[in-house]
Design an enzyme around this catalytic site. Sequence first.
Site, mmCIF file in Angstrom:
data_model
loop_
_atom_site.group_PDB
_atom_site.id
_atom_site.type_symbol
_atom_site.label_atom_id
_atom_site.label_comp_id
_atom_site.label_asym_id
_atom_site.label_seq_id
_atom_site.Cartn_x
_atom_site.Cartn_y
_atom_site.Cartn_z
ATOM 1 C CG ASP A 69 -1.773 1.186 1.352
ATOM 2 O OD1 ASP A 69 -2.257 1.638 0.308
ATOM 3 O OD2 ASP A 69 -1.961 1.707 2.464
ATOM 4 C CB THR A 90 -0.890 5.516 -6.169
ATOM 5 O OG1 THR A 90 -2.190 5.901 -6.615
ATOM 6 C CG2 THR A 90 -0.967 4.169 -5.530
ATOM 7 C CB THR A 91 -0.475 11.474 -5.222
ATOM 8 O OG1 THR A 91 -1.725 11.147 -4.674
ATOM 9 C CG2 THR A 91 -0.557 12.736 -6.008
ATOM 10 C CG ASP A 145 -6.286 0.900 0.574
ATOM 11 O OD1 ASP A 145 -6.384 1.829 1.392
ATOM 12 O OD2 ASP A 145 -5.201 0.499 0.124
#
Length: 539
Positions: free
Chosen positions: A73, A106-107, A402
Amino acid sequence: MSGNAVYATDEYGRPFIIIREQGKKTRLTGLDAMKSHILAAKTVANIVKSSLGPKGLDKILISPDGDITVTNDGATILDQMEVEHQIAKLLVQLSKSQDDEIGDGTTGVVAGALLEQAEALLDRGIHPIRIADGYERACNIAVQHLEKVSDVIEFDKDHTENLFKTAKTSLGSKIVSKCHDQFAKMAVDAVLSVADLERKDVDFELIKIDGKLGGSLVDSRLVYGVIIDKDMSHPQMPKEIKDAKIAILTCPFEPPKPKTKHKLDITSVEEYKKLQSYEMEKFEEMVKQVKDCGANLAICQWGFDDEANHLLYQNNLPACRWVGGPEIELIAIATNGRIVPRFEELSPEKLGHAGIVREISFGTTKDRMLVIEECANTRAVTIFVRGGNKMIIDEAKRSLNDAICAVRNLVRDNRIVYGGGAAEISCALEIQKHADEISSIEQYAMRSFASALESVPLALAENSGLSPIETLAEVQSRQVKENNPRLGVDCNLTGNNDMRDQFVYDPLISKRQQYLLATQLVKMILKIDDVIMSGEIDA
């Protein structure tokens, strides 16, 4: 000689070398400062890159105490890393804020790729402000294009297939993927039981994710109620209470004490006996007050001693002690009860109601937990995760979080774009088309933005064992020829690149947020041209 040492001779002609002071830190300015920042951000982004996608690899993180975390993650990896560099810290904070907002962090990959492209533009002599402006324009085009290619998916409480598929996509790359369907169903059911579909709102406070060692992931289940990691205070108290009326107390079962410091001198046996009988009276009075209001279960935030415990057992009043504050609040919400701070305030209308309260035990250990089910307020739910070790349980909890966030995002806005790099490739093609129509220098920055977006499908292809450049080129040409923005990287090697057929959905709000936040951060980093360490003496 090198810059750090100078060759010299004394008056007799003997040679010696003067070495400059090594400790002095140089101040970074201009292009050097920017290059340093870009390098730091790239390093952080590359760490997360290999964990993207359903075939992404896991990272093992060891804390200073020796605790081990195994995860893929992105937000967790960045959050638990010890980062010293100032700009790298910004990237970690960005990832954390996005994870808090939309449940996906995930930027960093997009931001790292944007900075990597910016480095090449800086080398060509383009001013950083012009690069930032070009990125801003490209980001606006990408966001508008996402809205254009997005699809609306329909769902209601009876038709949840689309939500189920979104949750499955989110769980695809996680450790729980072998119980894929079960965990996706738990996530969807949990969100829908607490969601207000009219207001498009999901109250996360009502979803609790709890875990217990032992069993396997298959034994995990969704409980419509509350689970607390406590047992009955006396081993002979009943293990199951039907039609429970619960007194939720934040006052201890003990005689009242003065608030100020006090000291009691007892000089004779009679006085001691008096004190003893006074305490007994107080205990009996407390138990009677709880019984009189109709309660058949007491849940107390504080402890009580053995004497009070024995009295409760004698009076057939099951009790549970040392229940934490958050759990007390959740029990109150779930059972429609009121938290009572003083015994005198107990009344029948303040009691919580539950259909059944039972104590469950696990395996051969003495571990027990209380399950409160069939609550008056059916909206509170608990996801109970089982696993072979603490590491698996922690990762399963993160994965579920998530998935729940992905479903929550769809409840808030039911528009989706397609994953597998399809949205990125489509946006990149659109930006390149617009860049060709612009005469100013920003067109270079816009093309770089398009190339940066392509880093996501490239990373997905690489992590899936495909040839990255060939795969990207093939999908790009097919998107243009077939005018189909749903085509992406076939990570699962099914032979079909259409992400709609593979049900790889990404909520539109999370994708849009990724682009906006990454662009915002990159613009800020590009505007920094000087690093001044406060407190350092400049020699």
